[in-house]
Enzyme design. Structure first.
Site, PDB file in Angstrom:
ATOM      1  N   HIS A  20       7.847   6.062  10.489  1.00 26.47           N
ATOM      2  CA  HIS A  20       7.181   6.240   9.153  1.00 26.47           C
ATOM      3  C   HIS A  20       6.233   7.295   9.481  1.00 26.47           C
ATOM      4  CE1 HIS A  20       5.087   4.288   6.132  1.00 26.47           C
ATOM      5  NE2 HIS A  20       4.664   3.501   6.685  1.00 26.47           N
ATOM      6  N   ARG A  52       0.970  -1.157  -0.172  1.00 24.02           N
ATOM      7  CA  ARG A  52       0.059   0.051   0.071  1.00 24.02           C
ATOM      8  C   ARG A  52       0.768   1.359   0.099  1.00 24.02           C
ATOM      9  NH1 ARG A  52      -2.973  -3.244   2.756  1.00 24.02           N
ATOM     10  NH2 ARG A  52      -1.661  -4.451   3.217  1.00 24.02           N
ATOM     11  N   THR A  53       1.497   1.972   0.472  1.00 22.82           N
ATOM     12  CA  THR A  53       3.065   2.485   0.743  1.00 22.82           C
ATOM     13  C   THR A  53       3.077   2.842  -0.226  1.00 22.82           C
ATOM     14  OG1 THR A  53       3.468   1.689   3.076  1.00 22.82           O
ATOM     15  CG2 THR A  53       4.726   3.678   2.001  1.00 22.82           C
ATOM     16  N   LYS A  69      23.014  -7.944  -6.038  1.00 24.57           N
ATOM     17  CA  LYS A  69      24.367  -8.228  -6.799  1.00 24.57           C
ATOM     18  C   LYS A  69      24.826  -7.712  -5.949  1.00 24.57           C
ATOM     19  CE  LYS A  69      22.211  -8.992 -11.656  1.00 24.57           C
ATOM     20  NZ  LYS A  69      22.388  -8.305 -12.550  1.00 24.57           N
ATOM     21  N   ARG A 117      11.977   2.713   0.963  1.00 27.21           N
ATOM     22  CA  ARG A 117      11.894   2.044   2.518  1.00 27.21           C
ATOM     23  C   ARG A 117      13.261   1.071   2.657  1.00 27.21           C
ATOM     24  NH1 ARG A 117       6.124  -0.756   3.980  1.00 27.21           N
ATOM     25  NH2 ARG A 117       6.028   1.066   4.820  1.00 27.21           N
TER      26      ARG A 117
HETATM   27  C1  NCD Z   1       3.521  -0.545   8.031  1.00 35.76           C
HETATM   28  C2  NCD Z   1       4.897  -0.731   7.878  1.00 35.76           C
HETATM   29  O1  NCD Z   1       5.541  -0.808   7.069  1.00 35.76           O
HETATM   30  O2  NCD Z   1       5.395  -0.146   9.056  1.00 35.76           O
HETATM   31  N1  NCD Z   1       2.478  -0.481   7.088  1.00 35.76           N
HETATM   32  C3  NCD Z   1       2.376   0.207   6.174  1.00 35.76           C
HETATM   33  O3  NCD Z   1       3.203   1.013   6.181  1.00 35.76           O
HETATM   34  N2  NCD Z   1       1.481   0.141   5.413  1.00 35.76           N
HETATM   35  C4  NCD Z   1       2.822  -1.347   9.117  1.00 35.76           C
HETATM   36  C5  NCD Z   1       2.979  -2.790   8.547  1.00 35.76           C
HETATM   37  O4  NCD Z   1       3.868  -3.394   8.540  1.00 35.76           O
HETATM   38  O5  NCD Z   1       2.449  -3.424  10.136  1.00 35.76           O
END
Ligand code: NCD
Length: 312
Positions: free
Chosen positions: A135, A57-58, A85, A107
């Site tokens: 986050h 989703r992110t 690699k 990320r």
């Molecule tokens: C969160 C994350 O990645 O920290 N989820 C997200 O960003 N949608 C929370 C999680 O992974 O539980």
């Protein structure tokens, strides 16, 4: 995030005014995109997406946000990139920069990687989750969802429940929510609720710890349920999923003891039947799907601000 430092690596150092500005811009851009469809605020700009940890989703909402503003997306994920690699993150970023990336969204499983990248590149870096640290865009979308529902966070009590130890969502929310006037209650099983979490609220306080789910039910205006993050957990930290669900899971029976107008949140992905029952996740108190939609709004605001676009 100010015009001179346009990276967003965390919320620890973002004051209430900067947070409000981003939320106001998210509201403005959400309205514009609803009315006009795609707009060309970032036309001709490219966003480099560096997702070195799994994300659905992110990543999707950053991509949607960039496209809604007319930007191009240059995407790289851990699988399928040369990082497998042995290429360093720095080399990967330089490659995307050479292809025209005007900002990076990162990320990464390592705490502090966005901060490091921001020191080495000459374009803004946005943290999309660094290990167990922060986050920031998740906390911003949570705040927007709460503001949509309650009008303001002033005097509201938000409970964050579950695997606090491994949750970057908790840390960013514990920085943000008290700055907008909310009280945060943290509740989780002992091994998943490390000492010192109240300090996250900063000198102004605003973060308290409780030891059972039942204790927060009567107090909270919003219940934010967290995923059990087994991939980050040392063996033996938790009993069985069934025992966790019995003690900490939010089901209809427990929800009946909560404030009548309580809202239920979850950052996703959900472990249905463990931290949250399906009928609660899909029930009338849930705002989980509004959270997802607000993810795009907040990320549009963050990208536009990072790139110095006039939101108006
Ligand atoms: C969160 C994350 O990645 O920290 N989820 C997200 O960003 N949608 C929370 C999680 O992974 O539980």
């Amino acid at each position: 995030m100010t015009p001179s430092t346009t990276s967003l690596v965390g919320l620890r150092d973002l004051d209430a005014n900067a947070i409000r500005l981003l939320l106001d811009r998210a509201i403005a851009l959400r309205a514009r995109v609803r009315a006009e469809g795609r707009i060309d605020l970032l036309a001709g700009r490219s966003i480099g997406l560096l997702f070195m940890e799994p994300s659905t989703r992110t990543r999707f909402s950053f991509e949607m946000a960039a496209r809604n503003l007319g930007a191009d997306v240059l995407a790289m994920s851990a699988e399928g990139s040369s990082t497998t690699k042995g290429e360093t993150l720095w080399d990967t970023a330089k490659t995307l920069r050479a292809h025209g990336a005007d900002a990076f969204v990162l990320r990464h499983k390592c705490v502090g990687s966005p901060h490091q990248l921001a020191r080495r590149v000459d374009v803004p870096v946005i943290n999309a989750g660094d290990g167990i640290n922060e986050h920031p865009t998740q906390a911003l979308l949570d705040a927007l969802t709460l503001i949509d529902h309650f009008g303001s966070l002033e005097g509201r009590t938000i409970a964050i429940v579950g695997d606090l130890r491994h949750s970057r969502v908790t840390r960013s929310n514990a920085f943000l929510l008290p700055r907008l006037g909310a009280r945060v209650l943290l509740a989780g099983p002992g091994p998943l609720c490390p000492d010192g979490m109240t300090a996250l609220g900063g000198p102004g306080g605003g973060v308290e710890v409780r030891h059972t789910l039942d204790e927060v039910l009567g107090e909270a205006d919003a219940l934010m349920m967290l995923r059990i993050q087994r991939e980050r957990m040392a063996p033996g930290m938790l009993p069985s999923d069934a025992e966790y669900a019995a003690l900490w899971g939010l089901d209809a029976r427990r929800l009946a003891k909560a404030c009548p107008n309580v809202i239920v949140m979850h950052p996703g992905p959900m472990n249905r039947g463990i931290e949250i029952a399906s009928d609660v996740a899909d029930g009338p108190h849930s705002v989980i799907f509004q959270q997802k939609a607000n993810g795009v709004a907040v990320r549009m605001a963050v990208l536009a601000t990072a790139l110095g676009a006039e939101v108006g």
